[in-house]
Design a protein around this motif. Sequence first.
Motif, PDB file in Angstrom:
ATOM      1  N   TRP A  65       0.864  -1.180   0.000  1.00  0.00           N
ATOM      2  CA  TRP A  65       0.000   0.000   0.000  1.00  0.00           C
ATOM      3  C   TRP A  65       0.906   1.237   0.000  1.00  0.00           C
ATOM      4  O   TRP A  65       2.058   1.157   0.445  1.00  0.00           O
ATOM      5  CB  TRP A  65      -0.852   0.022   1.268  1.00  0.00           C
ATOM      6  CG  TRP A  65      -1.744  -1.161   1.460  1.00  0.00           C
ATOM      7  CD1 TRP A  65      -1.397  -2.347   2.026  1.00  0.00           C
ATOM      8  CD2 TRP A  65      -3.131  -1.270   1.124  1.00  0.00           C
ATOM      9  NE1 TRP A  65      -2.487  -3.194   2.056  1.00  0.00           N
ATOM     10  CE2 TRP A  65      -3.570  -2.545   1.510  1.00  0.00           C
ATOM     11  CE3 TRP A  65      -4.058  -0.410   0.533  1.00  0.00           C
ATOM     12  CZ2 TRP A  65      -4.874  -2.996   1.325  1.00  0.00           C
ATOM     13  CZ3 TRP A  65      -5.360  -0.850   0.365  1.00  0.00           C
ATOM     14  CH2 TRP A  65      -5.764  -2.130   0.749  1.00  0.00           C
ATOM     15  N   SER A  66       0.377   2.368  -0.425  1.00  0.00           N
ATOM     16  CA  SER A  66       1.224   3.566  -0.448  1.00  0.00           C
ATOM     17  C   SER A  66       1.464   4.087   0.973  1.00  0.00           C
ATOM     18  O   SER A  66       0.602   3.946   1.850  1.00  0.00           O
ATOM     19  CB  SER A  66       0.591   4.645  -1.326  1.00  0.00           C
ATOM     20  OG  SER A  66      -0.620   5.074  -0.765  1.00  0.00           O
ATOM     21  N   GLU A  67       2.639   4.671   1.186  1.00  0.00           N
ATOM     22  CA  GLU A  67       3.041   5.232   2.489  1.00  0.00           C
ATOM     23  C   GLU A  67       2.794   4.245   3.624  1.00  0.00           C
ATOM     24  O   GLU A  67       2.206   4.596   4.639  1.00  0.00           O
ATOM     25  CB  GLU A  67       2.269   6.529   2.761  1.00  0.00           C
ATOM     26  CG  GLU A  67       2.598   7.615   1.766  1.00  0.00           C
ATOM     27  CD  GLU A  67       1.797   8.880   2.032  1.00  0.00           C
ATOM     28  OE1 GLU A  67       2.369   9.808   2.606  1.00  0.00           O
ATOM     29  OE2 GLU A  67       0.614   8.894   1.684  1.00  0.00           O
ATOM     30  N   TYR A  68       3.228   3.030   3.430  1.00  0.00           N
ATOM     31  CA  TYR A  68       2.893   1.982   4.401  1.00  0.00           C
ATOM     32  C   TYR A  68       4.128   1.326   5.003  1.00  0.00           C
ATOM     33  O   TYR A  68       4.047   0.218   5.518  1.00  0.00           O
ATOM     34  CB  TYR A  68       1.985   0.952   3.721  1.00  0.00           C
ATOM     35  CG  TYR A  68       0.996   0.308   4.655  1.00  0.00           C
ATOM     36  CD1 TYR A  68       0.411   1.015   5.701  1.00  0.00           C
ATOM     37  CD2 TYR A  68       0.631  -1.028   4.507  1.00  0.00           C
ATOM     38  CE1 TYR A  68      -0.512   0.415   6.557  1.00  0.00           C
ATOM     39  CE2 TYR A  68      -0.289  -1.635   5.348  1.00  0.00           C
ATOM     40  CZ  TYR A  68      -0.846  -0.901   6.370  1.00  0.00           C
ATOM     41  OH  TYR A  68      -1.762  -1.497   7.213  1.00  0.00           O
ATOM     42  N   SER A 113      -5.019  -7.517   2.948  1.00  0.00           N
ATOM     43  CA  SER A 113      -5.773  -7.478   4.195  1.00  0.00           C
ATOM     44  C   SER A 113      -6.367  -8.856   4.469  1.00  0.00           C
ATOM     45  O   SER A 113      -6.517  -9.684   3.559  1.00  0.00           O
ATOM     46  CB  SER A 113      -6.910  -6.458   4.115  1.00  0.00           C
ATOM     47  OG  SER A 113      -6.401  -5.206   3.761  1.00  0.00           O
ATOM     48  N   TRP A 262      -8.638   5.672   6.065  1.00  0.00           N
ATOM     49  CA  TRP A 262      -8.007   4.786   7.035  1.00  0.00           C
ATOM     50  C   TRP A 262      -7.288   5.598   8.118  1.00  0.00           C
ATOM     51  O   TRP A 262      -6.613   6.606   7.809  1.00  0.00           O
ATOM     52  CB  TRP A 262      -7.049   3.853   6.309  1.00  0.00           C
ATOM     53  CG  TRP A 262      -7.780   2.891   5.415  1.00  0.00           C
ATOM     54  CD1 TRP A 262      -8.793   2.042   5.792  1.00  0.00           C
ATOM     55  CD2 TRP A 262      -7.592   2.677   4.008  1.00  0.00           C
ATOM     56  NE1 TRP A 262      -9.240   1.324   4.703  1.00  0.00           N
ATOM     57  CE2 TRP A 262      -8.524   1.678   3.609  1.00  0.00           C
ATOM     58  CE3 TRP A 262      -6.730   3.210   3.046  1.00  0.00           C
ATOM     59  CZ2 TRP A 262      -8.607   1.221   2.292  1.00  0.00           C
ATOM     60  CZ3 TRP A 262      -6.819   2.759   1.737  1.00  0.00           C
ATOM     61  CH2 TRP A 262      -7.747   1.773   1.366  1.00  0.00           C
ATOM     62  N   ASP A 265      -3.429   6.919   7.997  1.00  0.00           N
ATOM     63  CA  ASP A 265      -3.167   7.936   6.966  1.00  0.00           C
ATOM     64  C   ASP A 265      -3.653   9.304   7.437  1.00  0.00           C
ATOM     65  O   ASP A 265      -2.998  10.328   7.211  1.00  0.00           O
ATOM     66  CB  ASP A 265      -3.854   7.553   5.648  1.00  0.00           C
ATOM     67  CG  ASP A 265      -3.217   6.302   5.035  1.00  0.00           C
ATOM     68  OD1 ASP A 265      -3.447   5.202   5.571  1.00  0.00           O
ATOM     69  OD2 ASP A 265      -2.468   6.438   4.054  1.00  0.00           O
ATOM     70  N   TRP A 288      -9.403  -3.765  10.493  1.00  0.00           N
ATOM     71  CA  TRP A 288      -8.715  -4.625   9.533  1.00  0.00           C
ATOM     72  C   TRP A 288      -7.275  -4.857   9.975  1.00  0.00           C
ATOM     73  O   TRP A 288      -6.735  -4.108  10.817  1.00  0.00           O
ATOM     74  CB  TRP A 288      -8.762  -4.016   8.124  1.00  0.00           C
ATOM     75  CG  TRP A 288      -8.444  -2.560   8.092  1.00  0.00           C
ATOM     76  CD1 TRP A 288      -9.346  -1.537   8.021  1.00  0.00           C
ATOM     77  CD2 TRP A 288      -7.150  -1.952   8.188  1.00  0.00           C
ATOM     78  NE1 TRP A 288      -8.680  -0.342   8.056  1.00  0.00           N
ATOM     79  CE2 TRP A 288      -7.335  -0.554   8.161  1.00  0.00           C
ATOM     80  CE3 TRP A 288      -5.858  -2.455   8.296  1.00  0.00           C
ATOM     81  CZ2 TRP A 288      -6.273   0.348   8.239  1.00  0.00           C
ATOM     82  CZ3 TRP A 288      -4.794  -1.543   8.377  1.00  0.00           C
ATOM     83  CH2 TRP A 288      -5.013  -0.169   8.345  1.00  0.00           C
ATOM     84  N   ASP A 290      -3.524  -5.889   8.002  1.00  0.00           N
ATOM     85  CA  ASP A 290      -2.819  -6.207   6.762  1.00  0.00           C
ATOM     86  C   ASP A 290      -1.663  -7.156   7.076  1.00  0.00           C
ATOM     87  O   ASP A 290      -1.145  -7.162   8.196  1.00  0.00           O
ATOM     88  CB  ASP A 290      -2.322  -4.923   6.094  1.00  0.00           C
ATOM     89  CG  ASP A 290      -3.476  -4.045   5.669  1.00  0.00           C
ATOM     90  OD1 ASP A 290      -4.549  -4.598   5.350  1.00  0.00           O
ATOM     91  OD2 ASP A 290      -3.338  -2.816   5.684  1.00  0.00           O
ATOM     92  N   TYR A 326      -0.143   3.450  12.429  1.00  0.00           N
ATOM     93  CA  TYR A 326      -1.030   2.290  12.585  1.00  0.00           C
ATOM     94  C   TYR A 326      -0.564   1.445  13.761  1.00  0.00           C
ATOM     95  O   TYR A 326       0.621   1.458  14.113  1.00  0.00           O
ATOM     96  CB  TYR A 326      -1.056   1.446  11.299  1.00  0.00           C
ATOM     97  CG  TYR A 326      -1.896   2.078  10.222  1.00  0.00           C
ATOM     98  CD1 TYR A 326      -3.284   2.160  10.367  1.00  0.00           C
ATOM     99  CD2 TYR A 326      -1.319   2.618   9.083  1.00  0.00           C
ATOM    100  CE1 TYR A 326      -4.062   2.766   9.392  1.00  0.00           C
ATOM    101  CE2 TYR A 326      -2.098   3.229   8.106  1.00  0.00           C
ATOM    102  CZ  TYR A 326      -3.470   3.300   8.273  1.00  0.00           C
ATOM    103  OH  TYR A 326      -4.249   3.908   7.325  1.00  0.00           O
TER     104      TYR A 326
HETATM  105  C1  N2P Z   1      -1.914   2.655   3.820  1.00  0.00           C
HETATM  106  C2  N2P Z   1      -3.296   2.233   3.831  1.00  0.00           C
HETATM  107  C3  N2P Z   1      -3.627   1.041   4.414  1.00  0.00           C
HETATM  108  C4  N2P Z   1      -4.416   0.125   4.484  1.00  0.00           C
HETATM  109  N1  N2P Z   1      -1.749   3.898   3.236  1.00  0.00           N
HETATM  110  C5  N2P Z   1      -5.678  -0.393   4.403  1.00  0.00           C
HETATM  111  N2  N2P Z   1      -5.813  -1.742   4.658  1.00  0.00           N
END
Ligand code: N2P
Length: 382
Positions: A65-68, A113, A262, A265, A288, A290, A326
């Motif tokens: 995912w972006s920025e994750y 996820s 989310w 973010d 959720w 991931d 997160y």
């Molecule tokens: C990360 C977004 C995350 C996740 N930018 C949603 N499962």
Amino acid sequence: MKGFTWRMVVICLILGGLVVLVIACRGGPVQPTSAPTGPAAEVTATPVVKPEEPKLAEVLHVYNWSEYIEPQVYKDFEAEFGVRVIEDTFASNEELLAKLQAGATGYDVIVPSDYMVKIMIAQGLLAELNYENLPNIVNIDPKFADPPYDPGMVHCVPYLWGTTGIGYNTEVFEEPPDSWAYLFDPEIAAQYAGKFTMLNDSRESIGAALKYLGYSLNSTSEEELMKARDLLIQQKQWVYAYDSEQFEDLISADETVMAHGWSGDIFMAAAEDERIWYAIPKEGSTIWADNLCIPKTAPNKYTAEVFINYLLRPEVAAANSNFTWYASPNAAATEFIDPEILNEPAIYPPPEVMAKLEWIEDVGEATPLYERFWTEVKAAGP
Ligand code: N2P
């Protein structure tokens, strides 16, 4: 001299014959027929009799995912192991699944996820983990170590978890927008026309509509799903965009005042812009988790496991929580996570909020209904 020359000729003939024989037995010289491109090409080496010592690949391909992930984590891993990490990003579980189903073979680590892990296992898309390469798995909190979507963590390791809710500009709202009514009730949503985004995500956006209507976000009832679709189509006239990657930046840039999004973010943006905050709708929402998984087609499974084991180090797992805002399923990481994150009830929700959160589940035969209705929402006139 002559005798010697003849002997040479005979020897050459025998040797030549042997070479021909060997090539014939191997089915001729190896011709590259439809050679796979990209990193997958490495796995097509000639069969080895004895398994070689696992060796680290030069490059690891991560699909995330972006920025994750904390960008420094990639750099530190590269410095310590000499493996360069190349990251591509996706914006929804369905996009990730479609990519794998279309035969993408270059990825070593993917981050689906919960419900998508279950779907991918059922479709035979994930490899089983070799625990010998994952000694740091003991750091996972026992609460997360036996997820229903992958009992016993046979295929995946939980990475980060969070909730879905509403990010907003506190200067615009007198009260926090803590209800789905802010996004769906025509009286309220119309007041924010063109000023809010919805996630570009079939399960999340249909799920939010189902929740507003008082249904489960895992409904399999065609009637309930049709009502959710109609609500989303009605809402579309007020929606700025369906977006899963910039919704928080759009609030910051004053393009919007509210975003279905989310938690982490939104909090990432809140750390930069104190006007931004996050609310979990009182009707309940999505929780959720991931996961770090290895596709069956991964060219570098061993290196993928070494990388996942690295992410399981307490300091590394904490760095990723601290960067993404997160929550971490890594119990050993807790002491390294910023207290600001640990003490934030919207990141680690109290039991009464937890009780109202629902996991997205694999809806099995109802999946095509979600897909069809989401396509209809996206195709509907504004
Ligand atoms: C990360 C977004 C995350 C996740 N930018 C949603 N499962």
